[in-house]
Structure formats: C-alpha cells, structure tokens
Design an enzyme around this catalytic site. Sequence first.
Site, PDB file in Angstrom:
ATOM      1  N   ASN A 221       0.842  -1.189   0.000  1.00 38.32           N
ATOM      2  CA  ASN A 221       0.000   0.000   0.000  1.00 38.32           C
ATOM      3  C   ASN A 221       0.883   1.247   0.000  1.00 38.32           C
ATOM      4  O   ASN A 221       1.301   1.738   1.049  1.00 38.32           O
ATOM      5  CB  ASN A 221      -0.940  -0.017   1.213  1.00 38.32           C
ATOM      6  CG  ASN A 221      -1.959   1.104   1.182  1.00 38.32           C
ATOM      7  OD1 ASN A 221      -1.789   2.096   0.481  1.00 38.32           O
ATOM      8  ND2 ASN A 221      -3.036   0.952   1.944  1.00 38.32           N
ATOM      9  N   PHE A 222       1.124   1.760  -1.209  1.00 40.83           N
ATOM     10  CA  PHE A 222       1.875   3.002  -1.379  1.00 40.83           C
ATOM     11  C   PHE A 222       0.926   4.164  -1.651  1.00 40.83           C
ATOM     12  O   PHE A 222       1.333   5.170  -2.234  1.00 40.83           O
ATOM     13  CB  PHE A 222       2.828   2.885  -2.579  1.00 40.83           C
ATOM     14  CG  PHE A 222       3.933   1.880  -2.426  1.00 40.83           C
ATOM     15  CD1 PHE A 222       4.448   1.553  -1.185  1.00 40.83           C
ATOM     16  CD2 PHE A 222       4.472   1.267  -3.548  1.00 40.83           C
ATOM     17  CE1 PHE A 222       5.485   0.632  -1.060  1.00 40.83           C
ATOM     18  CE2 PHE A 222       5.505   0.350  -3.436  1.00 40.83           C
ATOM     19  CZ  PHE A 222       6.017   0.021  -2.188  1.00 40.83           C
ATOM     20  N   SER A 223      -0.325   4.068  -1.225  1.00 40.06           N
ATOM     21  CA  SER A 223      -1.306   4.989  -1.798  1.00 40.06           C
ATOM     22  C   SER A 223      -2.363   5.540  -0.861  1.00 40.06           C
ATOM     23  O   SER A 223      -3.142   6.404  -1.271  1.00 40.06           O
ATOM     24  CB  SER A 223      -2.010   4.289  -2.959  1.00 40.06           C
ATOM     25  OG  SER A 223      -2.522   3.026  -2.547  1.00 40.06           O
ATOM     26  N   CYS A 224      -2.447   5.096   0.384  1.00 42.02           N
ATOM     27  CA  CYS A 224      -3.487   5.607   1.278  1.00 42.02           C
ATOM     28  C   CYS A 224      -3.310   7.112   1.476  1.00 42.02           C
ATOM     29  O   CYS A 224      -2.241   7.559   1.891  1.00 42.02           O
ATOM     30  CB  CYS A 224      -3.432   4.889   2.624  1.00 42.02           C
ATOM     31  SG  CYS A 224      -4.694   5.439   3.789  1.00 42.02           S
ATOM     32  N   ASN A 288      -6.000   3.911  -5.717  1.00 38.97           N
ATOM     33  CA  ASN A 288      -6.576   4.151  -4.405  1.00 38.97           C
ATOM     34  C   ASN A 288      -7.449   5.408  -4.512  1.00 38.97           C
ATOM     35  O   ASN A 288      -7.658   5.935  -5.600  1.00 38.97           O
ATOM     36  CB  ASN A 288      -5.475   4.323  -3.353  1.00 38.97           C
ATOM     37  CG  ASN A 288      -5.919   3.895  -1.974  1.00 38.97           C
ATOM     38  OD1 ASN A 288      -7.036   4.167  -1.556  1.00 38.97           O
ATOM     39  ND2 ASN A 288      -5.028   3.232  -1.237  1.00 38.97           N
ATOM     40  N   CYS A 430     -40.113  11.265 -27.855  1.00 37.91           N
ATOM     41  CA  CYS A 430     -39.995  12.617 -27.311  1.00 37.91           C
ATOM     42  C   CYS A 430     -41.266  12.995 -26.540  1.00 37.91           C
ATOM     43  O   CYS A 430     -42.379  12.793 -27.025  1.00 37.91           O
ATOM     44  CB  CYS A 430     -39.765  13.603 -28.453  1.00 37.91           C
ATOM     45  SG  CYS A 430     -39.710  15.330 -27.926  1.00 37.91           S
ATOM     46  N   CYS A 433     -40.401  18.026 -23.512  1.00 34.96           N
ATOM     47  CA  CYS A 433     -39.979  18.815 -22.346  1.00 34.96           C
ATOM     48  C   CYS A 433     -39.133  20.027 -22.739  1.00 34.96           C
ATOM     49  O   CYS A 433     -39.077  21.015 -22.016  1.00 34.96           O
ATOM     50  CB  CYS A 433     -39.224  17.946 -21.358  1.00 34.96           C
ATOM     51  SG  CYS A 433     -37.621  17.345 -21.957  1.00 34.96           S
ATOM     52  N   CYS A 464     -25.795  22.762 -36.538  1.00 32.25           N
ATOM     53  CA  CYS A 464     -25.368  21.658 -35.669  1.00 32.25           C
ATOM     54  C   CYS A 464     -23.920  21.283 -35.940  1.00 32.25           C
ATOM     55  O   CYS A 464     -23.512  21.106 -37.100  1.00 32.25           O
ATOM     56  CB  CYS A 464     -26.278  20.446 -35.888  1.00 32.25           C
ATOM     57  SG  CYS A 464     -25.883  19.045 -34.824  1.00 32.25           S
ATOM     58  N   CYS A 467     -22.033  17.945 -31.540  1.00 32.55           N
ATOM     59  CA  CYS A 467     -21.426  17.783 -30.210  1.00 32.55           C
ATOM     60  C   CYS A 467     -22.174  16.767 -29.346  1.00 32.55           C
ATOM     61  O   CYS A 467     -21.619  16.175 -28.441  1.00 32.55           O
ATOM     62  CB  CYS A 467     -21.359  19.132 -29.496  1.00 32.55           C
ATOM     63  SG  CYS A 467     -22.962  19.772 -28.930  1.00 32.55           S
TER      64      CYS A 467
END
Length: 489
Positions: A221-224, A288, A430, A433, A464, A467
């Site tokens: 565990n290098f990440s806590c 993590n 549709c 709304c 258009c 996107c």
Amino acid sequence: MINIKREAATCLLCIDAPCSRESKHGDPARAIRAIRFDNERLAGRWIAECTDEDLDAAEKACIHYDRPIRIKELAKAIGGGAQSKVTAAPSLAIDFCGIHCENPFFLASSAVCTNYEMVARAFDAGWAGVFYKTICLQEIREVSPRFDAVQQEGTSDFFAFRNMEQLSENPAEVDFDILRRLKEDYPTKVVVASIMGETETQWIELAKMAEQAGVDAIELNFSCPQMRLTGMGSDVGQNPELVLFYTAYVKRAVSIPVIPKMTPNITKITHPAESAYFANADAISAINTVKSVTMGDRADVSGHKTISGLSGRAVRPIALRHILDMAQDPILMGTYGNKIELSGIGGIETWHDALDFLQLGCRNVQVCTAVMQYGYRIIDDLILGMQNYLAERGVHSLESVIGEELPNFVNPINLDRDTIVYPKIDQDRCIGCGRCYTSCMDGGHQAIAFDPENRRPRIIGSKCVGCHLCRFVCPTGAIGAGRRVLKKN
C-alpha cells in the site's frame, strides 16, 4: 412508458425483501436488483411465473419512503420474452500473477474485509479473492465519524464516497492468523495480504509474516491518502525512488508475487509504476482514493475538517485514465522484458464497469464502495452479467477481452476531424420537455428549434456541429445518433 432503470434505482434493495416474501411464484426483489446492476435483459427470469396476484401482493408489501416500486409495470416492461437465449455460461476463470482465479472479482483492501467472518461470507457468496485490509505495525486510531457521501438529496444512493479511514486496527499477528485460517479453509480462493511499513525493516518484516501465513500474494500500500504519520501511504506512492526501494526490499525478502498499489494523487502515475517495474514487481493495482474535500456537518470531526480520499462511481473515469496510461506505457508493457499485470480499482458497481477495466488490460478488478452500499450480494450480478456478455459475443474465455479496447485509443491529433454525426430525434419517444432546446441554446450552438405549439424539437442542420449535448440531457433517450458523414465545406 416506464423507465425501468430509473424505477429500479428507487428500490431500497431491502434485506429479506417483503415484496418477494409475498410473491408465491417468483422473486420480484431479485428481478429489480438485476435491473439495478445492468442485467435488465435477464431480470424476467425471476418473475416469469408470477401471477397478477403475486405482483399485486408484492407491490403492496413494498417498503418505501415515497411510493411503492411499480412492480406490475416493471414486470410488464421487462416481459417474459426479453430474455437472453444463452444457455451455456462461459467460465470466468483467469490467471493473475500465475495464480488461478475462479473469476476476476476481488474485494479491495478496505472496510469490506476486516475480519475472518466478513471475508468468509464474501467467499461463500462467490467472490474469487480478497485484498485484505492493510496490515501495519503502528497503532491505528480512527476518527468518528469517518465517512461522508455525495448523493442526491432524498436518496440513499451515492455517487461518491469520502472516507478518513486508515489501516487495520487489529494487531498484525491477529490479522496474519486470520489470513492463514482463510487460506486453509478456502484453498481455492485467492488471499492477498495488503501491508504498509514505515521503514525498510518494517516492510520486510510484514512481508515475511505474510508469506509465513500462507497468502498467495502481497500488495504494497503506497497509496493511502489519509495517513496521520508522514512517510507512509501516498507519501511513498508520490516518490518513485521510495517505490523502487521498498518494492525491491520486499521482492528480495519473499518468493510470492508482490503487487504495489499506486496513488492517483500524482501527475503521472507511470513514474512510480515504472519504478515498481524495475524493482521486479509482479503486478500493479490502481487506483486508491482521490484526495478530496466535502463540506457540511457530515464532514465534521469535533469541529474540524480535513482532506481525505474519494471513491465510488464518480472516480471511475479517473481510474480508467490511470489504467490506460499504464497499459500504454512501453516500459510497463514489456520493452525491457516481462509485461507487468494490472489490477483495476475505482468505482466498480456493475459487470459493465468491470468490463471497462478488463478491456483496458486489467486481469482482475477490486470492489469496495459498491459493497459498502449494497453488500456482497452484488457478486451475483457481476458474474451473471459478465458470463452473459461473453456468451452472447460467442467468447469462451475471459482472456479474449483483456486489453481489447487498447488499439482504439489514440492521441487527440489522430482523431477524425473530417466527418460529423448528427443527432437524430425519435419523435415517438420525445415527450416535449424542451431540455435539449434549452441546453443547446445556452450551452451549445443554437442548433435546435422548438415549436411551442406541438412541443417538438427539430435539429437545424446548418448550425449543428455534432457535439451531442442534446443526447445527454434528454430524459427519455429520444435522441440518438445518425450516420457519420463528411462535413460540408
């Protein structure tokens, strides 16, 4: 028409669900859970034999905070015929670090696996293995409360989860005895000891204790992100030199696989990962939790707040980005010899979430926050969904999907910029709304017209740009994608 996913999302996922108790010929609660965890096409099997009387009784028995789940309408929408035609379920077995795993689903090192009884219940439920909660030699003193959640008000479901929890509070000897008993009692399951030291001597001592306990592998565990002592947790993971040294110390001390766990709280995860590689690590697990801040009374500990780790489905795209970085790194993928293996962590709730990690090269996945919300029982839908997916594709081995999406990822400069996909509106779906119109007007390219008389939107092709903002704000899924065509000059 009922939206079955949205309806299932309001289910409280009760224990010993009254709706199923009152149904004599089916299991409505199990059907709803299947929908909730991306197995809606299979949900009908649990209510196919239900009579109208069963469904009426189930709906009346529903525990709720607003209104009962519309079980009768759900049953009608699912339909008995909307079932997978797959009969033979493929095996999900896969090897990881040379260790045979019955499936790719593991418990992540966390609060979901802190004692023998918890892990045993998870194994009995069908989980393939456990990365046991991190063991250390320091005294661990936790705060209260230690959790907070980011959720839609009025619901118990959360999309992000913040915790200030550290490591196992048990003495190291107690935890290693638990791991020894687990491996003895469940020899076909994979037991991984997660450890964290403060010095070279501690890393070596813990690693040797783990190997003597008979575990299959060791996670470092290098990440806590919330250790109260400096020089531990993510302090190590952010320092490639320390990752190199500590990994090398442990590799020289033991003969079983060693798996460093990386932190996402870093600009380039491949830097410490490459250090782990050159120290001869067998695999890397990532990620993590992401350092974060939440506000409000629930984040308060005796009048103070702090930075701590965020998990849950909101961090999944971040986790996938780090996995992709490592899976595309030529050093990690074998330029100088062996290819390192990956274990994916971060926001996994459904089989489809897990598939995303596998398709980027992970050979197993670790789950924490979803178990904290919904319990070990989600393994049923993880296994069922993955098996059904493979079977419907005609794939007989999980190995076939590992890394298969990697060739589809390119640098932005290489993306197609000469064609366009126009959105396509299904007027039958549709409901008028106007959400698409509002979003396009105020956040897009003013490419949707809206007739207030018939309340129907219309795409203005000359404006258009493709996107697809409109697709993502449509509440009914009435906007899809048309064919890809060349852009007009």
